[in-house]
Design a protein around this motif. Structure first.
Motif, PDB file in Angstrom:
ATOM      1  N   LYS A   2       5.787  -3.654   8.240  1.00 31.21           N
ATOM      2  CA  LYS A   2       4.638  -2.765   8.047  1.00 31.21           C
ATOM      3  C   LYS A   2       3.398  -3.493   8.562  1.00 31.21           C
ATOM      4  N   GLU A   3       2.807  -2.951   9.601  1.00 28.93           N
ATOM      5  CA  GLU A   3       1.653  -3.583  10.227  1.00 28.93           C
ATOM      6  C   GLU A   3       0.357  -2.939   9.730  1.00 28.93           C
ATOM      7  N   ASN A   4      -0.766  -3.520  10.141  1.00 25.66           N
ATOM      8  CA  ASN A   4      -2.099  -2.995   9.790  1.00 25.66           C
ATOM      9  C   ASN A   4      -2.317  -2.919   8.280  1.00 25.66           C
ATOM     10  N   GLN A   5      -1.878  -3.956   7.594  1.00 23.41           N
ATOM     11  CA  GLN A   5      -2.075  -4.059   6.148  1.00 23.41           C
ATOM     12  C   GLN A   5      -3.293  -4.943   5.859  1.00 23.41           C
ATOM     13  N   HIS A   6      -3.689  -4.973   4.589  1.00 25.54           N
ATOM     14  CA  HIS A   6      -4.802  -5.824   4.143  1.00 25.54           C
ATOM     15  C   HIS A   6      -4.305  -6.667   2.974  1.00 25.54           C
ATOM     16  N   PHE A   7      -4.671  -7.940   2.988  1.00 21.90           N
ATOM     17  CA  PHE A   7      -4.277  -8.838   1.908  1.00 21.90           C
ATOM     18  C   PHE A   7      -5.505  -9.157   1.056  1.00 21.90           C
ATOM     19  N   ILE A  65      -0.651   0.282  -2.753  1.00 20.17           N
ATOM     20  CA  ILE A  65      -0.125  -1.079  -2.866  1.00 20.17           C
ATOM     21  C   ILE A  65       1.233  -1.151  -2.177  1.00 20.17           C
ATOM     22  N   SER A  66       1.370  -2.112  -1.268  1.00 14.53           N
ATOM     23  CA  SER A  66       2.658  -2.371  -0.631  1.00 14.53           C
ATOM     24  C   SER A  66       3.395  -3.514  -1.312  1.00 14.53           C
ATOM     25  N   LEU A  67       2.634  -4.476  -1.839  1.00 12.03           N
ATOM     26  CA  LEU A  67       3.227  -5.621  -2.533  1.00 12.03           C
ATOM     27  C   LEU A  67       2.186  -6.200  -3.481  1.00 12.03           C
ATOM     28  N   MET A  68       2.648  -6.658  -4.655  1.00 11.62           N
ATOM     29  CA  MET A  68       1.726  -7.179  -5.656  1.00 11.62           C
ATOM     30  C   MET A  68       2.344  -8.405  -6.331  1.00 11.62           C
ATOM     31  N   GLN A  69       1.495  -9.386  -6.611  1.00 10.51           N
ATOM     32  CA  GLN A  69       1.955 -10.560  -7.357  1.00 10.51           C
ATOM     33  C   GLN A  69       0.774 -11.113  -8.145  1.00 10.51           C
ATOM     34  N   ASN A  70       0.989 -11.394  -9.425  1.00  9.74           N
ATOM     35  CA  ASN A  70      -0.123 -11.907 -10.216  1.00  9.74           C
ATOM     36  C   ASN A  70       0.235 -13.219 -10.898  1.00  9.74           C
ATOM     37  N   SER A  71      -0.801 -14.031 -11.074  1.00  4.88           N
ATOM     38  CA  SER A  71      -0.682 -15.261 -11.854  1.00  4.88           C
ATOM     39  C   SER A  71      -1.631 -15.123 -13.038  1.00  4.88           C
ATOM     40  N   ALA A  72      -1.856 -16.218 -13.755  1.00  3.80           N
ATOM     41  CA  ALA A  72      -2.716 -16.140 -14.940  1.00  3.80           C
ATOM     42  C   ALA A  72      -4.136 -15.737 -14.583  1.00  3.80           C
ATOM     43  N   SER A 120      -5.293 -14.857 -11.187  1.00 11.49           N
ATOM     44  CA  SER A 120      -5.507 -14.157  -9.919  1.00 11.49           C
ATOM     45  C   SER A 120      -4.471 -13.063  -9.725  1.00 11.49           C
ATOM     46  N   LEU A 121      -4.820 -12.140  -8.843  1.00 12.74           N
ATOM     47  CA  LEU A 121      -3.942 -11.039  -8.485  1.00 12.74           C
ATOM     48  C   LEU A 121      -3.929 -10.926  -6.965  1.00 12.74           C
ATOM     49  N   ASP A 122      -2.746 -10.988  -6.353  1.00 12.55           N
ATOM     50  CA  ASP A 122      -2.599 -10.844  -4.911  1.00 12.55           C
ATOM     51  C   ASP A 122      -2.041  -9.459  -4.605  1.00 12.55           C
ATOM     52  N   LEU A 123      -2.702  -8.784  -3.680  1.00 16.62           N
ATOM     53  CA  LEU A 123      -2.272  -7.445  -3.291  1.00 16.62           C
ATOM     54  C   LEU A 123      -2.158  -7.351  -1.772  1.00 16.62           C
ATOM     55  N   CYS A 124      -1.064  -6.787  -1.296  1.00 15.75           N
ATOM     56  CA  CYS A 124      -0.958  -6.351   0.100  1.00 15.75           C
ATOM     57  C   CYS A 124      -1.046  -4.839   0.061  1.00 15.75           C
ATOM     58  N   VAL A 125      -2.046  -4.277   0.748  1.00 14.07           N
ATOM     59  CA  VAL A 125      -2.311  -2.848   0.589  1.00 14.07           C
ATOM     60  C   VAL A 125      -2.371  -2.132   1.947  1.00 14.07           C
TER      61      VAL A 125
END
Length: 413
Positions: free
Chosen positions: A301-306, A336-343, A345-350
């Motif tokens: 999946k191209e043209n995503q934002h992190f 949201i295409s992918l999500m991962q969280n820590s204590a 921070s939250l990482d999102l690929c959208v």
């Protein structure tokens, strides 16, 4: 009754129209609904018209080029210059110009749907006229009389009860030509069902008719283990289950629209993906069962934002933070295409179809630190060989990696 869908590549020019006619002739006779997308890159060209209009830039020449392209295709199919199709095409696009000249609505999405939907109307008119001219009797139908929705412009939600009631009135012994991608709201304004939504249109008709089957005709042999334009040595998947196809669509496999499969699965309607280039080949069958040996497949999946989001005070990312973030994502229609969280921070690929990532980040800046990386890709390996999977992205800049039992997902720049 069967449902067929032909995408833009299949009807991009006069030869394409002739090829579609030949494919329809090859199929068993009987009632069918044929869903048509806009010709070639017409949707992109119409989107450029809307952008120019919204930016108060000249759009007339852009629109005239689209009109001339459709008239040229018609001229290659019909030698008689007085064929009524030419006047119909010109009149319809004149109405688009009239709308833009008289429009007072500031709603970009509303304007988009009234203009961009014209591509499907024109291509379906040309195909219908050509089929009737060669003795293949069809009825052209306006899909807005059948697919009824709410007024969420650009991504309307189907009113299933009313839509089913209308579609079930179709004559099951007739061949209908109609449009993909579009419908109408309660006030009969045109709406669209989301980019690449013509597959979904076909699934709506198949579900409401309880169709014998649904076939999507594409420029690839069927569902492959990866897009052959992006990956080498990909294999054809001859038979996959609804569940596997839904998973592939969820992760971004472009050959299948994400909303297409669930209506078909509910009524156990077989779904075929076949090539309009080699229509004699069987392609892929999606249905109950499927090949028990699941092959490794690759999706890009191209043209995503992190987005990397952290609290400014180093406090934990808690439920109230997540609630705010998700409400803003919904507000701006960012998926949201992918999500991962820590204590902390939250990482999102959208995926941001409407260009609102900057607005989203600005709204969060008061309470959060946010880093935005544009132009990233999400690479997914389904049914992965975990011991060897990293070879595919070994020398790439990996922003996020997530591995489950049989699926590897990596955000790469």
């Amino acid at each position: 009754m069967n449902v067929f869908k032909f995408g833009g590549a299949s009807v991009k020019d006069a030869d394409g129209i002739r090829n579609v006619a030949e494919i329809l002739r090859m199929q068993p006779q009987g009632g069918r609904v044929v869903i048509i997308s806009a010709m070639g890159k017409t949707t992109n060209a119409l989107e450029a018209v809307v952008r120019a209009y919204a930016d108060q830039q000249p759009y007339q020449e852009l629109l005239q080029a689209i009109v001339e392209n459709h008239l040229q295709v018609a001229a290659e199919l019909f030698t008689e210059t007085d064929h009524p199709l030419f006047a119909e095409i010109q009149k319809f696009f004149d109405e688009v110009i009239f709308f833009l000249e008289r429009n007072k609505s500031p709603d970009y999405n509303f304007i988009y749907d009234q203009v961009v939907s014209s591509g499907e109307w024109a291509s379906s008119k040309i195909l219908s006229a050509y089929l009737n001219s060669i003795g293949f009797k069809v009825n052209w139908s306006d899909v807005r009389d059948y697919i009824k929705t709410d007024n969420t412009y650009r991504e309307a939600n189907v009113n299933w009860a009313e839509t089913e009631s209308r579609i079930q009135k179709l004559d099951r012994n007739t061949c209908y030509i109609t449009q993909g991608f579009i419908g109408s709201d309660a006030n009969n304004y045109t709406v669209t069902l989301g980019r690449e939504g013509s597959d979904y249109s076909a699934a709506i008709f198949a579900y409401c008719l309880g169709a014998d089957s649904m076939t999507i005709w594409k420029d690839v042999p069927g569902v492959m283990t990866g897009d052959p334009r992006k990956f080498k040595d990909m294999e054809l998947l001859t038979h996959i289950s609804y569940e596997e196809a839904i998973e592939m669509a969820y992760y971004g496999a472009s050959v299948i629209h994400p909303k297409t499969l669930q209506p078909l699965q509910q009524k156990n309607i077989p779904f075929f993906v076949r090539s309009f280039v080699k229509p004699e080949e069987a392609g892929t069958r999606v249905g109950s069962g499927g090949d028990p040996v699941l092959k490794e497949s690759f999706i890009l999946k191209e043209n995503q934002h992190f987005l990397r989001i952290a609290t400014r005070d180093f406090s934990f990312i808690a439920e109230e933070h997540m609630s705010l973030i998700f409400s803003l994502l919904a507000k701006y229609k960012i998926k949201i295409s992918l999500m991962q969280n820590s204590a902390i921070s939250l990482d999102l690929c959208v995926e941001d179809l409407y260009g609102h990532t900057a607005d989203f980040a600005r709204d969060l800046e008061q309470g959060f630190e946010i880093q935005v990386t544009d132009g990233v890709s999400l690479f997914t390996i389904r049914n992965a060989n975990l011991e060897q999977s990293n070879q595919y992205y070994l020398h790439r800049n990996v922003l996020l990696e997530q591995i489950s039992r049989k699926t590897v997902q990596v955000v790469i720049k």
